[in-house]
Design a protein around this motif. Structure first.
Motif, short mmCIF file in Angstrom:
data_model
loop_
_atom_site.label_atom_id
_atom_site.label_comp_id
_atom_site.label_asym_id
_atom_site.label_seq_id
_atom_site.Cartn_x
_atom_site.Cartn_y
_atom_site.Cartn_z
N THR A 1 -44.01 -31.24 42.10
CA THR A 1 -43.69 -30.56 41.10
C THR A 1 -43.87 -30.43 39.83
OG1 THR A 1 -41.93 -31.28 42.79
CG2 THR A 1 -40.99 -30.55 40.52
N LEU A 2 -45.17 -32.44 39.74
CA LEU A 2 -45.34 -31.99 38.21
C LEU A 2 -46.34 -31.04 37.91
CD1 LEU A 2 -45.51 -36.18 37.98
CD2 LEU A 2 -44.32 -34.81 36.54
N TYR A 3 -46.89 -30.92 38.57
CA TYR A 3 -48.51 -29.80 38.94
C TYR A 3 -47.87 -28.79 38.62
CZ TYR A 3 -51.57 -33.93 40.27
OH TYR A 3 -52.20 -35.19 40.60
N GLY A 4 -47.04 -27.98 39.96
CA GLY A 4 -46.44 -26.86 39.47
C GLY A 4 -45.56 -26.23 37.97
N THR A 5 -44.83 -27.59 37.63
CA THR A 5 -44.36 -27.74 36.62
C THR A 5 -45.29 -27.11 35.16
OG1 THR A 5 -42.41 -28.44 36.98
CG2 THR A 5 -42.46 -28.40 34.36
N ILE A 6 -46.76 -27.81 35.29
CA ILE A 6 -47.39 -27.59 34.42
C ILE A 6 -48.13 -26.49 34.71
CG2 ILE A 6 -50.07 -29.08 33.48
CD1 ILE A 6 -48.79 -31.61 34.38
N VAL A 7 -48.47 -26.06 35.63
CA VAL A 7 -48.97 -24.42 35.24
C VAL A 7 -48.07 -23.59 35.03
CG1 VAL A 7 -49.46 -22.82 37.24
CG2 VAL A 7 -50.49 -25.11 37.94
N VAL A 8 -46.07 -23.29 35.78
CA VAL A 8 -45.28 -23.32 34.74
C VAL A 8 -46.06 -23.18 32.98
CG1 VAL A 8 -42.90 -22.48 34.69
CG2 VAL A 8 -44.27 -22.62 36.86
N PHE A 9 -45.91 -24.27 33.03
CA PHE A 9 -45.82 -23.86 31.21
C PHE A 9 -47.41 -23.46 30.95
CE2 PHE A 9 -41.72 -27.29 31.65
CZ PHE A 9 -40.88 -25.70 31.48
N ALA A 10 -48.10 -23.72 31.29
CA ALA A 10 -48.88 -23.41 30.66
C ALA A 10 -49.34 -21.98 30.74
CB ALA A 10 -50.66 -24.05 31.85
N LEU A 11 -48.92 -21.63 31.59
CA LEU A 11 -49.09 -20.03 31.55
C LEU A 11 -47.79 -19.42 31.07
CD1 LEU A 11 -49.16 -19.52 35.79
CD2 LEU A 11 -50.73 -18.70 33.56
N GLY A 12 -46.92 -20.04 30.49
CA GLY A 12 -45.57 -19.39 29.61
C GLY A 12 -46.91 -20.04 28.16
N THR A 13 -46.25 -20.71 28.01
CA THR A 13 -47.87 -20.82 26.56
C THR A 13 -48.27 -19.72 26.40
OG1 THR A 13 -47.64 -23.13 27.01
CG2 THR A 13 -48.74 -22.43 24.88
N VAL A 14 -49.25 -19.65 27.31
CA VAL A 14 -50.74 -18.25 27.22
C VAL A 14 -49.91 -17.41 26.90
CG1 VAL A 14 -52.58 -16.91 28.33
CG2 VAL A 14 -52.11 -19.88 28.26
N ALA A 15 -48.86 -17.23 27.80
CA ALA A 15 -48.42 -15.82 28.01
C ALA A 15 -47.86 -15.06 26.56
CB ALA A 15 -47.50 -15.73 28.55
N PHE A 16 -46.53 -16.15 26.42
CA PHE A 16 -46.51 -15.99 25.06
C PHE A 16 -46.67 -15.89 23.98
CE2 PHE A 16 -42.81 -17.21 27.77
CZ PHE A 16 -41.31 -16.08 27.66
#
Lengths: 128, 999
Positions: free
Chosen positions: B965-980
């Motif tokens: 869960t932690l790893y998945g959440t990091i990936v989501v927010f990293a992608l979100g940061t890059v995308a936005f």
């Protein structure tokens, strides 16, 4: 100079981040420990919050929120021993007497991060 | 809202959340083991292929581990807790048979803030099942009010609720007493007991220290924390002045020996010491108060009128000192000032607790050795036993009366066997404790060679069954004569059995037994602890003559190792020209420590205090060459090693399967260690006692699969358990804790506590047995043995000399070798040499100038060689000290016999050692690492964690849900940061172009 709402928010952020920086320096020197990385991040946040007062740089809000959150997390990690002792009622890994000050600094850093986030979402107006 | 603002805002938001989760995950990985324990997840799993057979090498007495059997276990643990309290509480005063309460005395008022804030346990490790949120009692825990209510008492709720709603709190960190001042008792409150609830006033007082929290020798009222304070005096005076209560009963909710000279002054009818009762103990307290059980506990400490009258208080506890040249020491050494500043000079030598008071008493009676002077007297005039002591060691009353007859004592083949008949001569059923004491000769040889002797020492004990009126029972007590030998560090450099007359005596307490010995000697002028003239009873004494000084019997340990001095450098006189004096009964007034010793830390001492003493040997082999061709798989797994002897070369083959990183991972503990798949070592946890299997801050709840997730039992404090003087209870405590550990999957539990009550102020006296080393030795053995039989190692702590919490980290402790061996080491010796534990936890303090974990004489010389210890030594918590401070000299500690590092978050200690080996190519340090890993795995292979494993099982890695869960959440927010962030930049560029177009 009349400040627009972004500048007012940035000024608030600046005030809060400056408070956090001063408190951090006083506390850490008193406790005979000092993390230069945290200090530099706090300073960066202060600068990022000050710049919108003089320039139309909206990206600084991103820098401010990142600076605030990273310094907050590093400070918590540095203080984890004292917090652990505080919650367990022992004196082992740190100094539980420091806990109230740690909570205060964490609270201020959290407020600064939230304010920066709010500022990030706000529309940026031209300075009149 | 404009798009740019949204993109900017979400960039910030995602970045902030990314930061939180990255740092959070980093911390979580540092604490992976305890999180797994807490969530009952695993970072590995066991795969079985083919037949495995019976793999329950260590079985539960309750049968299979399942929900039904767990309920039986929980019921038994609660019953054990109640029984410990019933037999451990000590009745100190009972005027006019005030206790037990009559059946019509059931309308009561509970006084003292402690009734609303009871001290079930003091703050340290152990079980967390006593306290809930905000230090209120936890579910399943019974407090005093509930225990009375269960017996249908009518309780004054007006006052009780006022206590509960009061903002007053006892706070151990600030030494806040937590007692209400007299203003609290308003006229309304006082009216509540004027016409009702006044059959009995039950007053409960508490004292609290804890881990790292010493009790104060002089607090804000200018008195010791163990004395009666103004608020308490006012409360007792108010009860006395009210004149409405038929009886006043005081309960002492304090494992620390309070100063009790005030009981008569405030007309207290009865006083019951209850220590810290654990989660169910108050039920046992009420059983005593109502007479369902007759009290049978005995004091394990001396209760002095003035706690400061003990010679140990002059230099220890809050009276430890800093070097006289502290500024120079601070300037010269790298470690923090806190780590290097303090020392404690144990000038009291062997004279701790009753060994001081009783020995000086005998010498006063016999008018010798300058005992009857005012030196060390707490009162005007010459030293007077009856004024100094309120209750002696071993004291305790009962609701019935007993006679004890010493039938015989036979000394043969190094064992003294006493035969004692006990008869209940009263009208109530009860249990009785037989205390067998000994006096050994103190003659010219002893005086010349500084061999000190206590005038009386506990040699053995036994407790009767429940005896009905007129029923009698004969008990046999065996004493290993080793316990009566003395360590002669000057001449024989070994244990000696002195030449001359030995006296074996029974008595109701240490003082009574000594009076009996004095009667046998024909002395006169004896008094009891209340100052009444007594004659003693020579019929309760058997003497035995040792015709020659015996230097040989104990010169060689069981394993053939020659016993000799190991701690010469822990005597401060080893280092300085100034002569520092230890207390000697040969000259009381001339050797009594009247002021703390001032010690200068010489340059030579500073070198050792520096702590970083390991130097790579010139002939050290190359680590790189040693590792060539390794790891080498030989198909051996941990479970296959369970019957392989420690010295079998197969261990080397087994260790050769490990990679370097696997090896270092095994010396880094955080409430257990992770799995090592190459050798089939499973992931498992460890418990932390002594009052329960805990640990208090991470786990302690039974796994959900057993259908009940409540916490493991919080038993009475170790000092209460010890006060039962009941070997069967010591054993059952060990057995039940091991059974709980089986359900928790713990290889070991850090318990019991083996340190001494050197002073009454040590913050952790509640989890150490006693002021008496022999009692600590005898009490530790049954508990340790019972745990080891179940495959749960009893990791006795803190090895050794950690007898104070004040400045415990890094304090330099100076002593002479006799005092250390016969005192500080005794309980550990029992647990290791007799109890055969495979785990031991070291201490924070220094022995002499070296950290206990870096003291090779302790870890190799005594523990491994003299005592034959096989297993792993673990330092006390290193968290926060891996990189700086006195604990950070890791190569020194590893090469000095420390095997594993406790609370090594992030494996920092292990990583530092690994880095050192690879950078320095130091093969000697690699051998030290292999030794440490072998010791740890040896202990693992003899523990319950191999249950379920066979040659057909494999350990494979697994990712617990929380990590995924932690790893998945990091990936989501990293992608979100890059995308936005990208959208924000594009938006800004577009805006700029539009602006240019407009222009």
């Amino acid at each position: 100079m009349k400040l627009n709402k972004n500048q007012v928010t940035s000024l608030c952020c600046l005030f809060v981040s400056l408070s956090a920086t001063v408190l951090y320096v006083v506390f850490e020197i008193g406790a005979h420990k000092f993390n230069w990385i945290v200090f530099m991040l706090l300073l960066t946040s202060c600068v990022a919050n000050a710049l919108p007062l003089f320039f139309k740089w909206d990206w600084t809000t991103i820098v401010s929120s990142i600076g605030g959150s990273v310094s907050l997390m590093l400070f918590i990690i540095d203080s984890i021993g004292s917090l652990s002792d505080y919650f367990n009622g022992i004196v082992m890994f740190g100094n539980p007497a420091e806990a109230p000050m740690i909570f205060t600094i964490c609270g201020i850093l959290l407020v600064q991060t939230i304010l920066s986030l709010v500022n990030s979402f706000m529309s940026w107006e031209k300075t009149k | 809202m404009k798009k740019t603002s949204l993109y900017r805002g979400f960039t910030s938001l995602c970045a902030v959340l990314l930061v939180l989760f990255v740092f959070g995950t980093s911390v979580a990985l540092d604490y992976e083991k305890p999180i797994n324990t807490f969530l009952h997840t695993q970072s590995s799993k066991i795969i079985t292929t083919g037949e495995v057979g019976d793999t329950q090498y260590y079985k539960s007495d309750y049968g299979d581990l399942n929900a039904e059997n767990l309920q039986k276990l929980i019921a038994d643990t609660y019953e054990q807790n109640v029984t410990e309290m019933q037999e451990g509480a000590v009745l100190l005063k009972n005027d006019n048979s005030a206790l037990p309460l009559e059946s019509d005395e059931n309308s009561i008022t509970l006084f003292g803030h402690a009734v609303a804030q009871a001290m079930f346990k003091a703050h340290s490790a152990g079980s967390n099942s006593a306290y809930g949120h905000d230090n209120t009692k936890a579910p399943y825990c019974t407090d005093l009010y509930e225990a009375f209510a269960q017996h249908s008492f009518e309780i004054n709720d007006t006052l009780y609720n006022a206590y509960k709603n009061s903002s007053t709190r006892r706070i151990n960190r600030t030494h806040e007493l937590g007692e209400e001042t007299i203003d609290f008792y308003t006229s309304n409150l006082r009216a509540s007991w004027q016409t009702q609830f006044n059959d009995v006033a039950v007053v409960m007082f508490a004292r609290e220290g804890g881990e790292g929290i010493e009790l104060e020798m002089c607090d804000s009222e200018g008195i010791s924390q163990l004395a009666l304070h103004q608020a308490e005096k006012d409360l007792l005076q108010m009860i006395k002045d009210s004149g409405v209560f038929s009886k006043t009963i005081v309960l002492l909710n304090s494992p620390w020996a309070m100063e009790l000279g005030w009981l008569d002054e405030y007309e207290v009818d009865a006083c019951l010491w209850i220590g810290n009762p654990g989660m169910k103990g108050f039920e046992g307290v009420i059983d005593i108060l109502v007479g369902e059980v007759s009290p049978s506990g005995r004091l394990v400490d001396t209760y002095a009128t003035n706690s400061m009258s003990a010679p140990a208080c002059v230099n220890n506890s809050c009276n430890n000192q800093t070097w006289s040249n502290l500024s120079e020491v601070s300037a010269n050494l790298q470690d923090s000032d806190f780590d290097i500043s303090y020392y404690a000079f144990q000038a009291e030598s062997i004279y701790i607790g009753y060994r001081y008071y009783e020995t000086r008493y005998e010498d006063c009676i016999l008018n010798r050795y300058n005992a009857s002077t005012d030196v060390g007297s707490s009162f005007e005039g010459n030293w007077n036993y009856a004024k100094e002591v309120v209750y002696p060691f071993g004291y305790g009353l009962s609701y019935t009366t007993f006679t004890q007859k010493l039938n015989s004592v036979v000394v043969r083949d190094g064992v003294a066997t006493a035969n004692v008949t006990v008869k209940n001569t009263g009208s109530t059923a009860g249990k009785n404790v037989v205390q067998l004491y000994a006096q050994t000769p103190y003659g010219d040889y002893e005086i010349a060679n500084k061999v000190e002797k206590s005038a009386i020492q506990l040699a053995g004990f036994a407790k009767t069954d429940l005896l009905q009126p007129n029923q009698e029972q004969t008990l046999t007590i065996t004493v290993d004569m080793y316990l009566l030998a003395s360590y002669d560090y000057v001449n024989a450099k070994g244990y000696v059995l002195s030449q001359g007359q030995y006296y074996f005596a029974i008595g109701d307490n240490a003082h009574d037994a000594l009076n009996n010995v004095l009667a046998e000697k024909g002395a006169s002028g004896m008094v009891d602890s209340f100052g009444n003239a007594v004659t003693g009873d020579s019929q309760k004494v058997v003497s035995w003559n040792n015709p020659v000084l015996d230097k040989t019997t104990y010169k060689t340990a069981e394993n053939g190792v020659v016993v000799t001095n190991q701690f010469d450098d822990c005597d401060v006189n080893f280092w300085t020209d100034t002569q520092y004096t230890y207390l000697s009964r040969s000259n009381w007034s001339g050797t009594y420590p009247v002021a703390p010793a001032e010690i200068e830390c010489t340059l030579e001492m500073q070198d050792q205090l520096d702590g970083d003493t390991y130097v790579k040997p010139d002939d050290a082999p190359s680590a790189m060459e040693m590792r060539m061709g390794l790891p080498k798989d030989s198909g051996l797994t941990l479970v296959m090693m369970r019957d392989v002897d420690y010295d079998d070369p197969l261990w080397e083959t087994f260790l050769n399967q490990l990679t370097a990183s696997e090896m270092v991972s095994l010396i880094s503990c955080y409430y257990g260690t992770g799995a090592v798949t190459s050798i089939g070592k499973p992931e498992f946890g460890t418990g932390d006692g002594p009052d329960g299997v805990g640990p208090n801050d991470m786990a302690g709840n039974y796994p959900e699969k057993y259908g009940d997730t409540r916490s493991t039992c919080c038993y009475t404090g170790e000092v209460v358990l010890c006060s039962t003087f009941n070997v069967e209870l010591y054993q059952s405590r060990g057995k039940l804790m091991a059974e709980e550990a089986l359900y928790m999957g713990f290889m070991e539990v850090w318990c019991p506590g083996g340190n001494l009550h050197r002073t009454p102020f040590c913050g952790r006296n509640f989890e150490y047995y006693s002021e008496d080393p022999n009692l600590s030795y005898l009490a530790s053995i049954p508990q340790v043995k019972a745990m080891e039989e179940k495959g749960v190692h009893a990791g006795i702590k803190h090895f050794a000399g950690n007898d104070q919490e004040n400045n415990r980290e890094g304090i330099s402790v100076f002593f002479n070798e006799q005092a250390f061996r016969e005192g500080s080491l005794r309980a550990f010796e029992g647990a290791v040499r007799v109890g055969k534990t495979l785990s031991i936890m070291q201490s924070f303090n220094r022995l002499g100038l070296e950290w206990a974990s870096s003291k090779s004489q302790l870890n190799f010389g005594i523990l491994a060689q003299e005592w034959g210890f096989l297993g792993h030594t673990e330092c006390d918590a290193i968290q926060g000290g891996q990189n700086t401070g006195y604990k950070s000299h890791l190569t020194t500690s590893l090469s000095s016999g420390t095997d594993t590092y406790c609370l090594d978050d992030g494996g920092r200690a292990a990583i530092a050692i690994s880095k050192y080996i690879s950078e320095s190519d130091d093969g000697y340090m690699l051998l030290c690492l292999r030794r440490a890993v072998k010791n740890y795995l040896y202990a693992c292979s003899r523990s319950c964690v191999i249950n379920g494993l066979s040659s057909n099982t494999k350990i494979v890695p697994a990712t617990p849900w929380w990590k995924a869960t932690l790893y998945g959440t990091i990936v989501v927010f990293a992608l979100g940061t890059v995308a936005f962030g990208t959208l924000y930049v594009i938006s800004k560029i577009n805006k700029g172009e539009q602006k240019n177009e407009v222009e």
